[in-house]
Design a protein around this motif. Structure first.
Motif, PDB file in Angstrom:
ATOM      1  N   ALA A   1      11.663  10.319 -25.342  1.00 52.78           N
ATOM      2  CA  ALA A   1      10.889  11.508 -25.700  1.00 52.78           C
ATOM      3  C   ALA A   1       9.429  11.339 -25.315  1.00 52.78           C
ATOM      4  O   ALA A   1       8.772  12.281 -24.847  1.00 52.78           O
ATOM      5  CB  ALA A   1      11.012  11.784 -27.199  1.00 52.78           C
ATOM      6  N   ALA A   2       8.888  10.132 -25.484  1.00 54.10           N
ATOM      7  CA  ALA A   2       7.506   9.869 -25.097  1.00 54.10           C
ATOM      8  C   ALA A   2       7.321  10.027 -23.598  1.00 54.10           C
ATOM      9  O   ALA A   2       6.338  10.603 -23.129  1.00 54.10           O
ATOM     10  CB  ALA A   2       7.087   8.467 -25.542  1.00 54.10           C
ATOM     11  N   VAL A   3       8.271   9.520 -22.831  1.00 59.48           N
ATOM     12  CA  VAL A   3       8.203   9.650 -21.378  1.00 59.48           C
ATOM     13  C   VAL A   3       8.296  11.120 -20.966  1.00 59.48           C
ATOM     14  O   VAL A   3       7.544  11.597 -20.108  1.00 59.48           O
ATOM     15  CB  VAL A   3       9.324   8.827 -20.710  1.00 59.48           C
ATOM     16  N   ASP A   4       9.209  11.866 -21.587  1.00 65.71           N
ATOM     17  CA  ASP A   4       9.355  13.286 -21.262  1.00 65.71           C
ATOM     18  C   ASP A   4       8.082  14.057 -21.593  1.00 65.71           C
ATOM     19  O   ASP A   4       7.672  14.948 -20.837  1.00 65.71           O
ATOM     20  CB  ASP A   4      10.534  13.886 -22.036  1.00 65.71           C
ATOM     21  N   ALA A   5       7.454  13.730 -22.715  1.00 70.86           N
ATOM     22  CA  ALA A   5       6.212  14.409 -23.098  1.00 70.86           C
ATOM     23  C   ALA A   5       5.108  14.129 -22.090  1.00 70.86           C
ATOM     24  O   ALA A   5       4.327  15.014 -21.722  1.00 70.86           O
ATOM     25  CB  ALA A   5       5.775  13.971 -24.496  1.00 70.86           C
ATOM     26  N   TYR A   6       5.051  12.891 -21.622  1.00 73.36           N
ATOM     27  CA  TYR A   6       4.039  12.532 -20.621  1.00 73.36           C
ATOM     28  C   TYR A   6       4.273  13.314 -19.324  1.00 73.36           C
ATOM     29  O   TYR A   6       3.338  13.857 -18.730  1.00 73.36           O
ATOM     30  CB  TYR A   6       4.081  11.034 -20.345  1.00 73.36           C
ATOM     31  N   ARG A   7       5.525  13.377 -18.885  1.00 79.10           N
ATOM     32  CA  ARG A   7       5.820  14.084 -17.647  1.00 79.10           C
ATOM     33  C   ARG A   7       5.480  15.568 -17.763  1.00 79.10           C
ATOM     34  O   ARG A   7       4.950  16.174 -16.828  1.00 79.10           O
ATOM     35  CB  ARG A   7       7.296  13.909 -17.293  1.00 79.10           C
ATOM     36  N   ALA A   8       5.784  16.162 -18.923  1.00 73.70           N
ATOM     37  CA  ALA A   8       5.471  17.580 -19.115  1.00 73.70           C
ATOM     38  C   ALA A   8       3.967  17.809 -19.076  1.00 73.70           C
ATOM     39  O   ALA A   8       3.487  18.769 -18.472  1.00 73.70           O
ATOM     40  CB  ALA A   8       6.047  18.058 -20.455  1.00 73.70           C
ATOM     41  N   ARG A   9       3.208  16.908 -19.708  1.00 72.85           N
ATOM     42  CA  ARG A   9       1.757  17.037 -19.698  1.00 72.85           C
ATOM     43  C   ARG A   9       1.218  16.880 -18.284  1.00 72.85           C
ATOM     44  O   ARG A   9       0.312  17.601 -17.858  1.00 72.85           O
ATOM     45  CB  ARG A   9       1.123  15.988 -20.616  1.00 72.85           C
ATOM     46  N   ALA A  10       1.775  15.936 -17.539  1.00 74.87           N
ATOM     47  CA  ALA A  10       1.312  15.709 -16.173  1.00 74.87           C
ATOM     48  C   ALA A  10       1.542  16.942 -15.307  1.00 74.87           C
ATOM     49  O   ALA A  10       0.719  17.277 -14.452  1.00 74.87           O
ATOM     50  CB  ALA A  10       2.023  14.497 -15.576  1.00 74.87           C
ATOM     51  N   GLU A  11       2.674  17.648 -15.522  1.00 73.80           N
ATOM     52  CA  GLU A  11       2.946  18.846 -14.747  1.00 73.80           C
ATOM     53  C   GLU A  11       1.966  19.961 -15.097  1.00 73.80           C
ATOM     54  O   GLU A  11       1.568  20.749 -14.243  1.00 73.80           O
ATOM     55  CB  GLU A  11       4.386  19.321 -14.996  1.00 73.80           C
ATOM     56  N   ARG A  12       1.561  20.039 -16.386  1.00 77.12           N
ATOM     57  CA  ARG A  12       0.602  21.067 -16.790  1.00 77.12           C
ATOM     58  C   ARG A  12      -0.792  20.751 -16.276  1.00 77.12           C
ATOM     59  O   ARG A  12      -1.598  21.644 -16.058  1.00 77.12           O
ATOM     60  CB  ARG A  12       0.561  21.185 -18.323  1.00 77.12           C
ATOM     61  N   GLU A  13      -1.121  19.470 -16.135  1.00 75.93           N
ATOM     62  CA  GLU A  13      -2.474  19.047 -15.806  1.00 75.93           C
ATOM     63  C   GLU A  13      -2.469  18.334 -14.445  1.00 75.93           C
ATOM     64  O   GLU A  13      -2.724  17.145 -14.351  1.00 75.93           O
ATOM     65  CB  GLU A  13      -3.016  18.129 -16.897  1.00 75.93           C
ATOM     66  N   ARG A  14      -2.210  19.113 -13.410  1.00 77.40           N
ATOM     67  CA  ARG A  14      -2.090  18.486 -12.097  1.00 77.40           C
ATOM     68  C   ARG A  14      -3.432  17.972 -11.574  1.00 77.40           C
ATOM     69  O   ARG A  14      -3.478  17.106 -10.725  1.00 77.40           O
ATOM     70  CB  ARG A  14      -1.476  19.464 -11.106  1.00 77.40           C
ATOM     71  N   ASP A  15      -4.555  18.545 -12.049  1.00 75.02           N
ATOM     72  CA  ASP A  15      -5.858  18.067 -11.615  1.00 75.02           C
ATOM     73  C   ASP A  15      -6.189  16.802 -12.387  1.00 75.02           C
ATOM     74  O   ASP A  15      -6.821  16.831 -13.428  1.00 75.02           O
ATOM     75  CB  ASP A  15      -6.933  19.137 -11.843  1.00 75.02           C
ATOM     76  N   VAL A  16      -5.741  15.653 -11.865  1.00 74.51           N
ATOM     77  CA  VAL A  16      -5.949  14.383 -12.546  1.00 74.51           C
ATOM     78  C   VAL A  16      -7.423  14.029 -12.568  1.00 74.51           C
ATOM     79  O   VAL A  16      -7.937  13.496 -13.542  1.00 74.51           O
ATOM     80  CB  VAL A  16      -5.130  13.270 -11.852  1.00 74.51           C
ATOM     81  N   LEU A  17      -8.128  14.336 -11.498  1.00 74.32           N
ATOM     82  CA  LEU A  17      -9.569  14.133 -11.424  1.00 74.32           C
ATOM     83  C   LEU A  17     -10.230  15.447 -11.010  1.00 74.32           C
ATOM     84  O   LEU A  17      -9.574  16.369 -10.527  1.00 74.32           O
ATOM     85  CB  LEU A  17      -9.906  13.032 -10.429  1.00 74.32           C
ATOM     86  N   ALA A  18     -11.533  15.504 -11.185  1.00 67.74           N
ATOM     87  CA  ALA A  18     -12.272  16.710 -10.820  1.00 67.74           C
ATOM     88  C   ALA A  18     -12.389  16.824  -9.297  1.00 67.74           C
ATOM     89  O   ALA A  18     -12.172  15.847  -8.568  1.00 67.74           O
ATOM     90  CB  ALA A  18     -13.652  16.663 -11.464  1.00 67.74           C
ATOM     91  N   PRO A  19     -12.739  18.006  -8.790  1.00 65.92           N
ATOM     92  CA  PRO A  19     -12.929  18.165  -7.345  1.00 65.92           C
ATOM     93  C   PRO A  19     -13.975  17.193  -6.808  1.00 65.92           C
ATOM     94  O   PRO A  19     -14.952  16.864  -7.488  1.00 65.92           O
ATOM     95  CB  PRO A  19     -13.411  19.622  -7.228  1.00 65.92           C
ATOM     96  N   GLY A  20     -13.744  16.757  -5.564  1.00 62.48           N
ATOM     97  CA  GLY A  20     -14.697  15.875  -4.913  1.00 62.48           C
ATOM     98  C   GLY A  20     -14.302  14.415  -4.898  1.00 62.48           C
ATOM     99  O   GLY A  20     -14.928  13.610  -4.196  1.00 62.48           O
ATOM    100  N   TYR A  21     -13.263  14.043  -5.653  1.00 62.17           N
ATOM    101  CA  TYR A  21     -12.822  12.651  -5.685  1.00 62.17           C
ATOM    102  C   TYR A  21     -11.890  12.362  -4.512  1.00 62.17           C
ATOM    103  O   TYR A  21     -11.115  13.234  -4.098  1.00 62.17           O
ATOM    104  CB  TYR A  21     -12.108  12.338  -6.995  1.00 62.17           C
ATOM    105  N   PRO A  22     -11.934  11.144  -3.978  1.00 66.64           N
ATOM    106  CA  PRO A  22     -11.033  10.801  -2.863  1.00 66.64           C
ATOM    107  C   PRO A  22      -9.583  10.738  -3.324  1.00 66.64           C
ATOM    108  O   PRO A  22      -9.307  10.393  -4.485  1.00 66.64           O
ATOM    109  CB  PRO A  22     -11.528   9.421  -2.424  1.00 66.64           C
ATOM    110  N   PRO A  23      -8.631  11.065  -2.448  1.00 69.03           N
ATOM    111  CA  PRO A  23      -7.211  11.039  -2.828  1.00 69.03           C
ATOM    112  C   PRO A  23      -6.769   9.680  -3.380  1.00 69.03           C
ATOM    113  O   PRO A  23      -5.917   9.631  -4.267  1.00 69.03           O
ATOM    114  CB  PRO A  23      -6.496  11.371  -1.515  1.00 69.03           C
ATOM    115  N   ARG A  24      -7.322   8.599  -2.868  1.00 70.99           N
ATOM    116  CA  ARG A  24      -6.902   7.288  -3.357  1.00 70.99           C
ATOM    117  C   ARG A  24      -7.272   7.102  -4.822  1.00 70.99           C
ATOM    118  O   ARG A  24      -6.532   6.468  -5.578  1.00 70.99           O
ATOM    119  CB  ARG A  24      -7.537   6.179  -2.517  1.00 70.99           C
TER     120      ARG A  24
END
Length: 262
Positions: free
Chosen positions: A173-196
């Motif tokens: 359930a913890a893993v599923d919750a993390y995956r769902a949050r990751a799908e909602r929040e695709r912008d892991v970093l703000a604009p301007g950051y390098p892909p790496r």
């Protein structure tokens, strides 16, 4: 480790603002996130606490050209450069933001009020002087990526031997919750950051998930003191690597900007 540190949001979106990638209002909204309000206290030229939009503008006027993250814990002053007062406050909070270009740092103090289910979170960022020096123990993005991959392989093998990996429905359930949050929040970093940097932060978050699940949802049934100790011996270095990688990812904007200026 699973939740994005507030210092990470402030540094990432503050950097995007300084780079002209986002508006002041959009940066402030992203930094506040699900909290009720953020204020900054102790800024030079301000008599009392001010809102984020004004604070970020003031810091830019004071000469700030970028923001770095520190994620220190006892015995590991990750990202700090002094002086002792700032380091002590950052260690208590286990996070801080350190400015580049001008000697200012920000440490969050979090206040919660309200009944369960309706808790209001307010954050006050204390502005303090910092020492302009290289931050402690921060790897490059390349080093962080290599360390993470190796740590993840070793930890997965060791935890499987300890019967911790795949710890039943609660862990799933913890893993599923993390995956769902990751799908909602695709912008892991703000604009301007390098892909790496985005790739390293995503991997650090996945490693953090493994650490959290292993700590919180170990094998069912009684767990002996020796089993708990063995689990800790495996997880502590992995947690350290993941924190180092997080800091490297958030700090990548400042590092790349510095290389461009040389």
């Amino acid at each position: 480790m699973l939740s994005e540190p507030r210092s990470g949001r402030l540094a990432a979106w503050g950097n995007a603002l300084l780079a002209g990638q986002v508006s002041p209002d959009d940066a402030a909204l992203a930094i506040v996130g699900d909290d009720a309000v953020h204020r900054v206290e102790g800024l030079p030229g301000e008599a009392g606490p001010v809102g984020l939009t004004l604070a970020l503008g003031r810091l830019r006027a004071l000469g700030v050209t970028g923001f770095r993250v520190a994620l220190p814990v006892p015995g590991h002053p990750l990202g700090l450069s002094g002086p002792p007062e700032f380091n002590a406050r950052a260690l208590d909070a286990e996070e801080a933001v350190v400015s580049s270009g001008a000697p200012y740092g920000l440490v969050p103090e979090v206040f919660e009020a309200g009944p369960p289910g309706d808790v209001r979170v307010e954050v006050v960022w204390r502005s303090l002087p910092v020492r302009e020096a290289p931050p402690a123990d921060v790897p490059s993005l390349g080093e962080a990526e290599r360390e993470l991959a190796e740590a993840l392989r070793e930890a997965t093998t060791a935890l499987a031997r300890l019967d911790v990996a795949g710890a039943g429905p609660v862990a799933e359930a913890a893993v599923d919750a993390y995956r769902a949050r990751a799908e909602r929040e695709r912008d892991v970093l703000a604009p301007g950051y390098p892909p790496r940097a985005v790739r390293v932060l995503e991997l650090a978050q996945r490693v953090g998930l493994l650490v959290s699940v292993a700590y919180e949802h170990g094998p069912s049934g009684a767990v002996s003191a020796s089993e708990i100790a063995a689990r800790g011996e495996v997880l502590r270095p992995v947690e350290r690597v993941a924190r180092r990688a997080q800091v490297a990812a958030y700090n990548a904007y400042v590092e790349e900007a510095g290389r461009d200026r040389r």
